[in-house]
Design a protein around this motif. Structure first.
Motif, mmCIF file in Angstrom:
data_model
loop_
_atom_site.group_PDB
_atom_site.id
_atom_site.type_symbol
_atom_site.label_atom_id
_atom_site.label_comp_id
_atom_site.label_asym_id
_atom_site.label_seq_id
_atom_site.Cartn_x
_atom_site.Cartn_y
_atom_site.Cartn_z
ATOM 1 N N ALA A 1 0.882 -1.133 -0.117
ATOM 2 C CA ALA A 1 0.061 -0.010 -0.012
ATOM 3 C C ALA A 1 0.701 1.170 0.096
ATOM 4 C CB ALA A 1 -0.951 0.143 1.266
ATOM 5 N N VAL A 2 0.461 2.325 -0.514
ATOM 6 C CA VAL A 2 1.077 3.702 -0.494
ATOM 7 C C VAL A 2 0.144 4.680 -0.029
ATOM 8 C CG1 VAL A 2 2.506 3.004 -2.358
ATOM 9 C CG2 VAL A 2 0.325 4.198 -2.794
ATOM 10 N N ILE A 3 0.632 5.732 0.458
ATOM 11 C CA ILE A 3 -0.311 6.791 1.213
ATOM 12 C C ILE A 3 0.299 8.297 0.787
ATOM 13 C CG2 ILE A 3 0.825 6.980 3.161
ATOM 14 C CD1 ILE A 3 -1.891 7.432 4.647
ATOM 15 N N CYS A 4 -0.649 9.160 0.517
ATOM 16 C CA CYS A 4 -0.112 10.328 0.325
ATOM 17 C C CYS A 4 -1.122 11.560 0.949
ATOM 18 C CB CYS A 4 0.051 10.792 -1.452
ATOM 19 S SG CYS A 4 -1.649 10.792 -2.210
ATOM 20 N N ALA A 5 -0.679 12.560 1.016
ATOM 21 C CA ALA A 5 -1.543 13.647 1.404
ATOM 22 C C ALA A 5 -1.678 14.696 0.012
ATOM 23 C CB ALA A 5 -1.077 14.673 2.344
ATOM 24 N N SER A 6 -2.690 15.318 -0.181
ATOM 25 C CA SER A 6 -2.986 15.848 -1.504
ATOM 26 C C SER A 6 -3.950 16.999 -1.686
ATOM 27 C CB SER A 6 -3.146 14.730 -2.620
ATOM 28 O OG SER A 6 -3.663 15.356 -4.051
ATOM 29 N N THR A 7 -3.627 17.752 -2.676
ATOM 30 C CA THR A 7 -4.484 18.944 -3.191
ATOM 31 C C THR A 7 -5.299 18.621 -4.062
ATOM 32 O OG1 THR A 7 -2.842 19.916 -4.252
ATOM 33 C CG2 THR A 7 -3.306 20.927 -1.891
ATOM 34 N N GLY A 8 -4.754 17.229 -4.767
ATOM 35 C CA GLY A 8 -5.709 16.871 -6.011
ATOM 36 C C GLY A 8 -4.705 16.002 -6.796
ATOM 37 N N ASN A 9 -3.777 16.761 -7.498
ATOM 38 C CA ASN A 9 -3.002 15.919 -8.395
ATOM 39 C C ASN A 9 -2.209 14.832 -8.123
ATOM 40 O OD1 ASN A 9 -3.607 17.592 -10.697
ATOM 41 N ND2 ASN A 9 -2.451 19.226 -10.080
ATOM 42 N N THR A 10 -1.746 14.938 -6.787
ATOM 43 C CA THR A 10 -0.800 13.907 -6.145
ATOM 44 C C THR A 10 -1.611 12.791 -5.887
ATOM 45 O OG1 THR A 10 0.921 15.361 -5.251
ATOM 46 C CG2 THR A 10 0.653 13.147 -4.486
ATOM 47 N N SER A 11 -3.072 12.881 -5.492
ATOM 48 C CA SER A 11 -3.952 12.031 -5.329
ATOM 49 C C SER A 11 -4.463 11.275 -6.586
ATOM 50 C CB SER A 11 -5.164 12.283 -4.555
ATOM 51 O OG SER A 11 -5.828 13.211 -5.314
ATOM 52 N N ALA A 12 -4.493 11.889 -7.526
ATOM 53 C CA ALA A 12 -4.827 11.140 -8.793
ATOM 54 C C ALA A 12 -3.565 10.333 -9.562
ATOM 55 C CB ALA A 12 -5.217 12.206 -9.855
ATOM 56 N N SER A 13 -2.521 10.751 -9.211
ATOM 57 C CA SER A 13 -1.282 10.278 -9.794
ATOM 58 C C SER A 13 -0.902 8.962 -9.113
ATOM 59 C CB SER A 13 -0.027 11.319 -10.040
ATOM 60 O OG SER A 13 0.910 10.601 -10.640
ATOM 61 N N ALA A 14 -0.916 9.112 -7.662
ATOM 62 C CA ALA A 14 -0.800 7.939 -6.672
ATOM 63 C C ALA A 14 -1.732 6.859 -6.996
ATOM 64 C CB ALA A 14 -0.534 8.584 -5.541
ATOM 65 N N ALA A 15 -2.909 7.102 -7.173
ATOM 66 C CA ALA A 15 -3.938 6.226 -7.470
ATOM 67 C C ALA A 15 -3.820 5.631 -8.638
ATOM 68 C CB ALA A 15 -5.277 6.998 -7.209
#
Length: 357
Positions: A83-97
């Motif tokens: 598993a991976v985790i991130c905090a995001s304002t949006g772009n990081t979450s989209a890319s990580a997912a």
């Protein structure tokens, strides 16, 4: 110009310049190789100043984050992470997912509730991430996720992960490969400050390898009410319409400061009105649609050239970090309402003719 294969994305293209184990299998979606687009409407012909946009919104998930995420997820997969985790304002979450989905790894994304665009949230959700909303801002989310690797078997993939910057530095390599030299100035948005740090890393490495001589002056562009580098200290409640850079406590503070100091560059800020004006200018005059946070680099350049801070005969690159469809609500809100005509088309001819007068 150097021509590199991108069958494996930026890892395949620049593996020889990435500090990663040689047996790492690339988790990629053919990211990178984004266009460097000349902007005549922004350039200054009289002073022979040419401006180019590095259009990072044409990466697979629509932002520059894919460059770093391919490396971070490749290493996470190589190390057996589940598993991976991130905090995001949006772009990081989209890319990580997206890259976690590609790797067969679960993604957890922590976002500030109500403070990211629907477009970015939809991406994370569709790629199968477990989305967790908190009542604070990005900096609060970052504090939470930084603790998680100590409390659960999860890999943090924000830009504090050094492999993220390894991937993001490839954008600087591409700029040089596309231009045939380094630009004189490089303007780019600054939120969490990893990208300006990564670009400078790339330019320095190409310089050390003898591929370029002079390196660009790095100009970090922030939103006026989310400009901790201008204030000289973190901001508790940053605010701007440019959600991707609504960050008050950048995690790459020291690296970004080093990039600006070593390059003889500077930080600057633009208010929301100028950011939106720059976004419209790019779309209406250049045919390039970027999200508001990206447009801060164009707003910054326009302001600096007006002040006389850009030398004649210069080549300038402005990084556009994300596609305009990342934040469609903002784009629609500043555009005219669609014109309604009867289903038979009555009135369309007159509308066309009046518009062309």
């Amino acid at each position: 110009m150097t021509v590199r294969t991108l069958n494996g994305g930026v890892i395949a293209a620049y593996r020889d310049r990435l500090s990663i184990p040689p047996d790492v299998e690339a988790i990629h979606i053919n990211e990178g190789n984004t266009p460097l687009v000349h902007l005549p409407a922004v350039s200054d012909r009289k002073r022979n100043i040419d401006v180019y946009a590095k259009c990072e919104g044409l990466n697979p998930t629509g932002s520059f984050k894919d460059r770093g995420m391919t490396v971070a997820l490749s290493i996470a997969s190589h190390n057996g992470s589940k598993a991976v985790i991130c905090a995001s304002t949006g772009n990081t979450s989209a890319s990580a997912a997206a890259y976690a989905a590609r790797a067969g790894i679960q993604a957890f994304v922590v976002i500030p509730a109500g403070k990211i665009s629907v477009g970015k949230l939809a991406q994370a959700m569709m790629h199968g991430a477990k989305v967790v909303q908190i009542g604070g801002n990005f900096d609060d989310a970052m504090d939470i996720v930084k603790r998680m690797p100590e409390e659960a078997e999860v890999t943090l993939v924000n830009s504090v992960n050094p492999f993220r910057l390894q991937g993001q530095k490839t954008a600087a390599f591409e700029v040089v490969d596309q231009l045939g030299c380094a630009p004189d100035y490089h303007f780019l948005p600054v939120g969490n400050a990893g990208n300006i740090s990564a670009y400078w890393m790339g330019y320095v490495e190409y310089g050390d390898a003898g591929i370029v001589g002079a390196k660009p002056r790095m100009v970090g562009c922030q939103a006026a009410r989310a400009a901790p580098f201008l204030v000289g200290a973190p901001i508790e409640e940053p605010e701007t319409i440019a959600t991707a850079i609504r960050i008050g406590n950048p995690q790459s503070w020291n690296l970004a400061n080093t990039a600006v100091i070593e390059s003889n560059g500077w930080f600057r800020s633009s208010d929301d009105e100028k950011i939106l004006t720059a976004q419209k200018l790019l779309a209406e005059r250049c045919g390039v649609f970027c999200e508001p946070a990206s447009a801060v680099s164009i707003a910054g350049f326009c302001d600096e050239i007006e002040k006389g801070n850009i030398q004649d005969n210069s080549v300038v690159v402005c990084t556009l970090t994300g596609h305009g469809l990342k934040d469609p609500e903002i784009a629609i809100s500043q555009s005219p309402e669609p014109i309604t005509i009867p289903k038979g088309g009555e009135g369309l001819r007159d509308l066309i003719l009046s518009s062309l007068d």
